[in-house]
Design a protein around this motif. Sequence first.
Motif, PDB file in Angstrom:
ATOM      1  N   PRO A 118       4.121   9.939   1.103  1.00 58.27           N
ATOM      2  CA  PRO A 118       4.994  10.437   0.040  1.00 58.27           C
ATOM      3  C   PRO A 118       6.430   9.928   0.089  1.00 58.27           C
ATOM      4  O   PRO A 118       7.080   9.840  -0.962  1.00 58.27           O
ATOM      5  CB  PRO A 118       4.931  11.957   0.225  1.00 58.27           C
ATOM      6  CG  PRO A 118       3.590  12.199   0.817  1.00 58.27           C
ATOM      7  CD  PRO A 118       3.369  11.033   1.741  1.00 58.27           C
ATOM      8  N   HIS A 119       6.941   9.569   1.262  1.00 56.55           N
ATOM      9  CA  HIS A 119       8.326   9.079   1.303  1.00 56.55           C
ATOM     10  C   HIS A 119       8.475   7.785   0.510  1.00 56.55           C
ATOM     11  O   HIS A 119       9.585   7.393   0.117  1.00 56.55           O
ATOM     12  CB  HIS A 119       8.773   8.854   2.752  1.00 56.55           C
ATOM     13  CG  HIS A 119       8.139   7.675   3.420  1.00 56.55           C
ATOM     14  ND1 HIS A 119       8.609   6.371   3.257  1.00 56.55           N
ATOM     15  CD2 HIS A 119       7.072   7.574   4.252  1.00 56.55           C
ATOM     16  CE1 HIS A 119       7.854   5.543   3.947  1.00 56.55           C
ATOM     17  NE2 HIS A 119       6.909   6.245   4.569  1.00 56.55           N
ATOM     18  N   GLN A 120       7.349   7.145   0.193  1.00 59.74           N
ATOM     19  CA  GLN A 120       7.397   5.877  -0.522  1.00 59.74           C
ATOM     20  C   GLN A 120       7.719   6.033  -2.010  1.00 59.74           C
ATOM     21  O   GLN A 120       8.012   5.037  -2.676  1.00 59.74           O
ATOM     22  CB  GLN A 120       6.061   5.135  -0.359  1.00 59.74           C
ATOM     23  CG  GLN A 120       5.768   4.684   1.068  1.00 59.74           C
ATOM     24  CD  GLN A 120       4.365   4.127   1.215  1.00 59.74           C
ATOM     25  OE1 GLN A 120       3.390   4.785   0.873  1.00 59.74           O
ATOM     26  NE2 GLN A 120       4.265   2.907   1.715  1.00 59.74           N
ATOM     27  N   PHE A 121       7.648   7.269  -2.550  1.00 58.61           N
ATOM     28  CA  PHE A 121       8.062   7.421  -3.942  1.00 58.61           C
ATOM     29  C   PHE A 121       9.301   8.293  -4.083  1.00 58.61           C
ATOM     30  O   PHE A 121       9.623   8.786  -5.154  1.00 58.61           O
ATOM     31  CB  PHE A 121       6.912   7.865  -4.840  1.00 58.61           C
ATOM     32  CG  PHE A 121       6.504   9.331  -4.779  1.00 58.61           C
ATOM     33  CD1 PHE A 121       6.790  10.146  -3.705  1.00 58.61           C
ATOM     34  CD2 PHE A 121       5.797   9.884  -5.840  1.00 58.61           C
ATOM     35  CE1 PHE A 121       6.400  11.472  -3.684  1.00 58.61           C
ATOM     36  CE2 PHE A 121       5.394  11.207  -5.835  1.00 58.61           C
ATOM     37  CZ  PHE A 121       5.705  12.008  -4.743  1.00 58.61           C
ATOM     38  N   GLU A 122      10.023   8.466  -2.999  1.00 58.62           N
ATOM     39  CA  GLU A 122      11.322   9.111  -3.072  1.00 58.62           C
ATOM     40  C   GLU A 122      12.344   8.118  -3.657  1.00 58.62           C
ATOM     41  O   GLU A 122      12.184   6.905  -3.478  1.00 58.62           O
ATOM     42  CB  GLU A 122      11.771   9.549  -1.670  1.00 58.62           C
ATOM     43  CG  GLU A 122      10.859  10.550  -0.984  1.00 58.62           C
ATOM     44  CD  GLU A 122      11.073  11.980  -1.451  1.00 58.62           C
ATOM     45  OE1 GLU A 122      11.995  12.207  -2.269  1.00 58.62           O
ATOM     46  OE2 GLU A 122      10.322  12.868  -1.013  1.00 58.62           O
ATOM     47  N   PRO A 123      13.375   8.632  -4.358  1.00 56.39           N
ATOM     48  CA  PRO A 123      13.675  10.035  -4.593  1.00 56.39           C
ATOM     49  C   PRO A 123      12.863  10.605  -5.753  1.00 56.39           C
ATOM     50  O   PRO A 123      12.495   9.869  -6.668  1.00 56.39           O
ATOM     51  CB  PRO A 123      15.155  10.015  -4.944  1.00 56.39           C
ATOM     52  CG  PRO A 123      15.326   8.697  -5.657  1.00 56.39           C
ATOM     53  CD  PRO A 123      14.397   7.738  -4.953  1.00 56.39           C
ATOM     54  N   VAL A 163       0.851  -1.179   0.000  1.00 55.27           N
ATOM     55  CA  VAL A 163       0.000   0.000   0.000  1.00 55.27           C
ATOM     56  C   VAL A 163       0.893   1.237   0.000  1.00 55.27           C
ATOM     57  O   VAL A 163       1.775   1.389   0.859  1.00 55.27           O
ATOM     58  CB  VAL A 163      -0.939   0.040   1.224  1.00 55.27           C
ATOM     59  CG1 VAL A 163      -1.712   1.357   1.250  1.00 55.27           C
ATOM     60  CG2 VAL A 163      -1.891  -1.141   1.204  1.00 55.27           C
ATOM     61  N   TYR A 164       0.694   2.117  -0.975  1.00 58.34           N
ATOM     62  CA  TYR A 164       1.389   3.401  -1.014  1.00 58.34           C
ATOM     63  C   TYR A 164       0.437   4.466  -0.500  1.00 58.34           C
ATOM     64  O   TYR A 164      -0.583   4.750  -1.128  1.00 58.34           O
ATOM     65  CB  TYR A 164       1.829   3.743  -2.440  1.00 58.34           C
ATOM     66  CG  TYR A 164       2.916   2.852  -2.993  1.00 58.34           C
ATOM     67  CD1 TYR A 164       4.232   2.990  -2.556  1.00 58.34           C
ATOM     68  CD2 TYR A 164       2.634   1.882  -3.950  1.00 58.34           C
ATOM     69  CE1 TYR A 164       5.245   2.182  -3.067  1.00 58.34           C
ATOM     70  CE2 TYR A 164       3.629   1.067  -4.468  1.00 58.34           C
ATOM     71  CZ  TYR A 164       4.932   1.225  -4.017  1.00 58.34           C
ATOM     72  OH  TYR A 164       5.920   0.413  -4.510  1.00 58.34           O
TER      73      TYR A 164
END
Length: 402
Positions: free
Chosen positions: A14-19, A10-11
């Motif tokens: 926002p830190h989950q699509f860094e960088p 589960v996304y």
Amino acid sequence: MSVKPKSLLVYDQPHQFEPLLPTQKLGELSEITRRIFEKSSALKSSASPQARAALREIVRSMNSYYSNRIEGQGTHPVNIERALKADFSDKPDVAKRQRVALAHIEAERELEAIVVTEAGALSSSFLTQAHESLYRRLPESDRLTDDGRLIAPGALRTHDVAVGRHQPPTWTSIPRFLKRMDEVYGRLQGVDAVIYTIAAAHHRMAWTHPFEDGNGRAVRLQTHCALHLISGGLWSANRGLARHRDRYYEMLDNADSARHGDLDGRGNLSEKMLWAWCRYFLALCEDQVDFMTSMLDLPKLKDRIRAYLLVRGATDGITEYREEALLPLHTVAGIGSVSRGDFIRMTGLEERTARKVISRFIKDGLLTSDGHRAELSIGFPLASLNILFPNLYPEAATVVLE
């Protein structure tokens, strides 16, 4: 696209699509960027302003064709040209594709007019505006997804989805992801980072999948507009993406990858794959600007104009297509508009004959004019592209089978 099934992945943060940007080997990306800027600057001063304006309209139609073809919903360039004249097919499916193509062209023109900076075009509000500008031009019947959902112009999705193997963020978290992109891409400054930032934003916006449908089209409109200040509308990333569609999707999919160990950046997603996507996108842009530069090389264009006159005159038996018209046509292509009197004198033909040549060229779109006494400018009709700009838009020369 389908409704998202239950999953452990589960996304929602926002830190989950860094960088959101690459941080390594930026010198290589910046070097390509500087070359693109230099070549684009030269391209924007080549040929006459009227020739560039005529070519810009071809690129706009081409953008629509290629962006829709990427989605598997393209229609023949001839049908797009007919749609621009409000001539729609009697076949419902073809007419729908014509309407979608026309909406893309009109949305692109509207959006280009409001672009002030690349950073502004990369904002989530601009992306939303791109989606709204495209879909508000379509009737409800054209805004239904395959599973019967209605696409609301500019509206964020209100349920979770799966897109192939990719599961975008939960619908409730989309505003947080968009806000994070605004924080990063809104800080864009200087020349060196511009195009790889546009490339990274293209991927991360598509990855977020903020809308019910039409995400690819909206993101490509945004990308086109972010590049517009650089390209001047004279070259198209869409053309490069569509001509190698499988590679485009492969590179996007690779950039979805999770981090590959301790040496692959510090984010949740792979920085190495994001860098590779950016490198691919920059190479594609450079290839497109190189191609368009060769198309607007004036000595070569003169040779192609001569070839076009000979082919139309000999093959189609049109007597007005004659080599005496080469000099004035090359003049209006390379320098700018001329009066009818000057055009006639440059042909060296008897006045009555030269006026017939002018009338025929205006009828066929090779010349344009705002009135019977107005100056003459160059035009590039669809039927001429396979000779005047070979390989630019080769689909335009194919037989219409729809």
